[in-house]
Design a protein around this motif. Structure first.
Motif, mmCIF file in Angstrom:
data_model
loop_
_atom_site.group_PDB
_atom_site.id
_atom_site.type_symbol
_atom_site.label_atom_id
_atom_site.label_comp_id
_atom_site.label_asym_id
_atom_site.label_seq_id
_atom_site.Cartn_x
_atom_site.Cartn_y
_atom_site.Cartn_z
ATOM 1 N N GLY A 138 0.827 -1.203 0.000
ATOM 2 C CA GLY A 138 0.000 0.000 0.000
ATOM 3 C C GLY A 138 0.854 1.241 0.000
ATOM 4 N N LEU A 139 0.163 2.358 0.044
ATOM 5 C CA LEU A 139 0.825 3.662 0.048
ATOM 6 C C LEU A 139 0.460 4.418 1.308
ATOM 7 C CD1 LEU A 139 0.046 4.762 -3.628
ATOM 8 C CD2 LEU A 139 2.013 3.481 -2.770
ATOM 9 N N LYS B 151 -6.108 1.175 -9.638
ATOM 10 C CA LYS B 151 -6.172 0.467 -10.922
ATOM 11 C C LYS B 151 -5.072 -0.574 -11.044
ATOM 12 C CE LYS B 151 -8.410 4.197 -13.447
ATOM 13 N NZ LYS B 151 -8.179 5.588 -13.813
ATOM 14 N N LEU B 152 -3.920 -0.286 -10.419
ATOM 15 C CA LEU B 152 -2.781 -1.189 -10.539
ATOM 16 C C LEU B 152 -2.836 -2.356 -9.558
ATOM 17 C CD1 LEU B 152 0.054 1.487 -10.921
ATOM 18 C CD2 LEU B 152 -0.766 -0.059 -12.705
ATOM 19 N N GLY B 153 -3.755 -2.317 -8.606
ATOM 20 C CA GLY B 153 -3.899 -3.434 -7.678
ATOM 21 C C GLY B 153 -3.224 -3.279 -6.337
ATOM 22 N N TYR B 154 -2.776 -2.065 -5.998
ATOM 23 C CA TYR B 154 -2.283 -1.852 -4.642
ATOM 24 C C TYR B 154 -3.439 -2.071 -3.671
ATOM 25 C CZ TYR B 154 2.077 0.162 -6.433
ATOM 26 O OH TYR B 154 3.283 0.352 -7.055
ATOM 27 N N ASP B 155 -3.103 -2.550 -2.485
ATOM 28 C CA ASP B 155 -4.151 -2.950 -1.556
ATOM 29 C C ASP B 155 -4.626 -1.837 -0.630
ATOM 30 O OD1 ASP B 155 -2.033 -5.570 -1.706
ATOM 31 O OD2 ASP B 155 -4.156 -5.981 -2.079
ATOM 32 N N TYR B 156 -3.740 -0.902 -0.301
ATOM 33 C CA TYR B 156 -4.079 0.098 0.712
ATOM 34 C C TYR B 156 -3.620 1.496 0.300
ATOM 35 C CZ TYR B 156 -4.347 -4.022 3.781
ATOM 36 O OH TYR B 156 -4.650 -5.237 4.343
ATOM 37 N N ALA B 157 -4.371 2.483 0.738
ATOM 38 C CA ALA B 157 -3.917 3.875 0.744
ATOM 39 C C ALA B 157 -4.239 4.431 2.116
ATOM 40 C CB ALA B 157 -4.624 4.687 -0.344
ATOM 41 N N PHE B 158 -3.190 4.743 2.866
ATOM 42 C CA PHE B 158 -3.353 5.300 4.212
ATOM 43 C C PHE B 158 -2.966 6.773 4.194
ATOM 44 C CE2 PHE B 158 -4.025 2.087 7.601
ATOM 45 C CZ PHE B 158 -3.959 0.909 6.869
ATOM 46 N N PHE B 159 -3.656 7.540 5.000
ATOM 47 C CA PHE B 159 -3.303 8.945 5.211
ATOM 48 C C PHE B 159 -2.987 9.170 6.681
ATOM 49 C CE2 PHE B 159 -3.833 11.891 1.665
ATOM 50 C CZ PHE B 159 -4.223 11.002 0.691
ATOM 51 N N THR B 160 -1.892 9.891 6.917
ATOM 52 C CA THR B 160 -1.556 10.232 8.296
ATOM 53 C C THR B 160 -2.441 11.367 8.770
ATOM 54 O OG1 THR B 160 0.088 11.857 7.591
ATOM 55 C CG2 THR B 160 0.872 9.611 7.946
#
Lengths: 122, 396
Positions: free
Chosen positions: B4-5, B41-50
């Protein structure tokens, strides 16, 4: 990471086991007290494993500062127990509040246990 | 292992001005949304924001629920995480947190990860008059009650140390039952173990090495199995760690595109823990002044090839490099049983176009084999969780 029962020194082990037993019995003040006794034992017997805050903050800001987080960290000063450095090589623990919670007690226990295991490995 | 990001919306001040240009913050936020849309779209599982407050340049993600709402509308599958919400009630009242989490869970069709924390720097929690000695207990109290607000009909009310409120039904309720997966920010070892004793996931913000991660995993799952009183109504056994990532066709390209951003991250991070003068520091300008001076230090690199590799590795971490370089390090974390790796890509003055290329290159050349092997990891997890007698709600 190890359990309190994995600590080799009998006196230190009994303090950490007692700290965990108090935690399980929801006696959080008692648990913190036992962990403090264990850490005080380490200060006395193994001052070489006690991390001074300046070990972490002395460096200039850089990417190294981030990488430095992977090593031993100083005493967790957010749980109501302060590690006081009035004398450079002889710190002591001081209570900063009267009532402790589960998370305070776990944090102090796990930090002390980790320090004990570092002392055992070195 | 999943990927994830992590976004902080770092916004360096410009070199030619003491304050940001008018478009700087808008540009960073909208570029982050483009990056999330692509990651989905690319299939990353997570997007987290601090969530940080008052930490100029370091983090302009002060209202993550708003940006995550925008991200929910632009994505379909990627899970949307708070990394983290500052839970002491002076920073965020637990009822408001429960309302926002549930609403985001509805808007995103059940994709929320509920990351919690206490706030790290004096600048932040001090800005809300939360005391250092009390923020951990405040986090514990608020998180426990917030989760009860998501499940109780009505919430019976509470008379506590850090907040009180009368009986109310807190609405709406989240899509994910009994509540979204819960995490705690864990930059220190002892917090990872605290997470295990509470039955929640550990967001490893300590940039752990693979060896450290493996050491923690063993004890973490031992404590998970022994957990008798989870803080919520479902457990989230999960270990995640963070790395600074920039993927490019060659190591040299990656270092050229990504190293300075990583170094700036470290520099401004250090600044936040000691030096900040509100509204007046141009940290980026000071970083560039010192960094340019340090370039001369490249002449001091060891001449021996292996020593030089270690020196450069120490300066750039595990995830700034070619796909092959990053893959080798991801394999180490996979072997250490880390459930997910979160990548900081947006930092410092890194170019948006380079980040987008990096996301694509990693997704194309590194990610697929890890996705394929994730079922093996899940089988390992299943063995670790044998005997756990509480419901589990985990996206791993």
């Amino acid at each position: 990471m190890a359990r309190p029962t994995d600590v080799a020194d009998a006196e230190l082990r009994s303090l950490l086991v007692a700290a965990e037993e108090a935690l399980d019995a929801k006696d959080y003040n008692g648990s913190v007290g036992k962990s403090m006794d264990a850490y005080s034992w380490l200060i006395e017997q193994r001052p070489d494993v006690i991390v001074h805050p300046s070990d972490m903050s002395g460096r200039a800001p850089s990417f190294d500062r981030v990488l430095s987080r992977v090593g031993p960290r100083p005493w967790p000063d957010v749980c109501g127990v302060d590690l006081v450095w009035e004398r450079p090589n002889k710190p002591f623990l001081r209570l900063a509040k009267a009532r402790f919670t589960f998370s305070d007690a776990v944090t102090v226990l796990e930090y002390t246990l980790d320090t004990a295991m570092r002392a055992q490995r070195n | 292992m999943k990927f994830g990001l992590l976004f902080q919306l770092q916004t360096p001040r410009p070199l030619d001005s003491d304050q940001w240009h008018e478009d700087d913050e808008r540009r960073v936020i909208h570029q982050a949304l483009e990056q999330i849309e692509l990651a989905d779209k690319l299939g990353y599982d997570y997007a987290f924001f601090t969530e940080h407050h008052f930490l100029e340049e370091y983090c302009h993600s002060t209202a993550p629920e708003v940006v995550l709402g925008a991200a929910a509308a632009r994505t379909r599958n990627i899970r949307l995480g708070h990394g983290i919400i500052q839970m002491p009630p002076r920073q965020n009242h637990p009822a408001r947190v429960a309302e926002r989490i549930a609403t985001l869970d509805i808007v995103s069709n059940g994709r929320v990860e509920f990351g919690t924390g206490e706030g790290a720097t004096e600048t932040e929690f001090g800005g809300f008059l939360t005391k250092r000695n009390e923020k951990k207990e405040a986090w514990e109290e608020a998180t426990r009650e917030c989760l009860r607000m998501m499940t109780c009909v009505p919430y019976p009310g509470y008379d506590g140390v850090h907040f009180s409120m009368p009986e109310r039904n807190v609405i709406p309720k989240p899509v994910q039952k009994p509540h979204p997966p819960v995490w705690v920010a864990a930059s220190r070892r002892e917090t990872v173990m605290l997470a295990a004793r509470m039955g929640i996931g550990a967001l490893g913000f300590g940039f752990e090495s693979p060896a450290e991660a493996e050491e923690r995993a063993t004890r973490y799952f031992e404590l998970i199995r022994a957990c008798r009183e989870p803080i919520g109504q479902a457990m989230n056994p999960a270990l995640l760690t963070v790395g600074n990532m920039l993927c490019a066709p060659t190591d040299e390209d990656a270092v050229e595109r990504g190293l300075r951003g990583a170094q700036y991250f470290g520099f401004v991070f250090g600044w936040m823990h000691g030096h900040l003068t509100p509204g007046r520091d141009n940290i980026y300008r000071e970083f560039r002044r010192r960094n340019d001076a340090e370039q001369a230090a490249d002449a001091l690199e060891p001449s021996d090839e292996s020593a030089r590799a270690l020196y450069r590795m120490g300066r750039r971490g595990n995830f700034i490099g070619s796909p092959a370089f990053i893959r080798e390090n991801c394999l180490k974390y996979e072997a250490a049983h880390v459930d997910a790796l979160l990548f900081f890509s947006q930092c410092g003055d890194r170019q948006h176009e380079h980040i987008m290329e990096s996301l694509e290159l990693f997704a194309r050349e590194v990610m697929p084999e890890f996705k394929e092997r994730h079922r093996v990891h899940r089988e390992w997890r299943s063995r670790q969780l044998d005997g756990v007698r509480f419901p589990i709600n985990s996206s791993i």
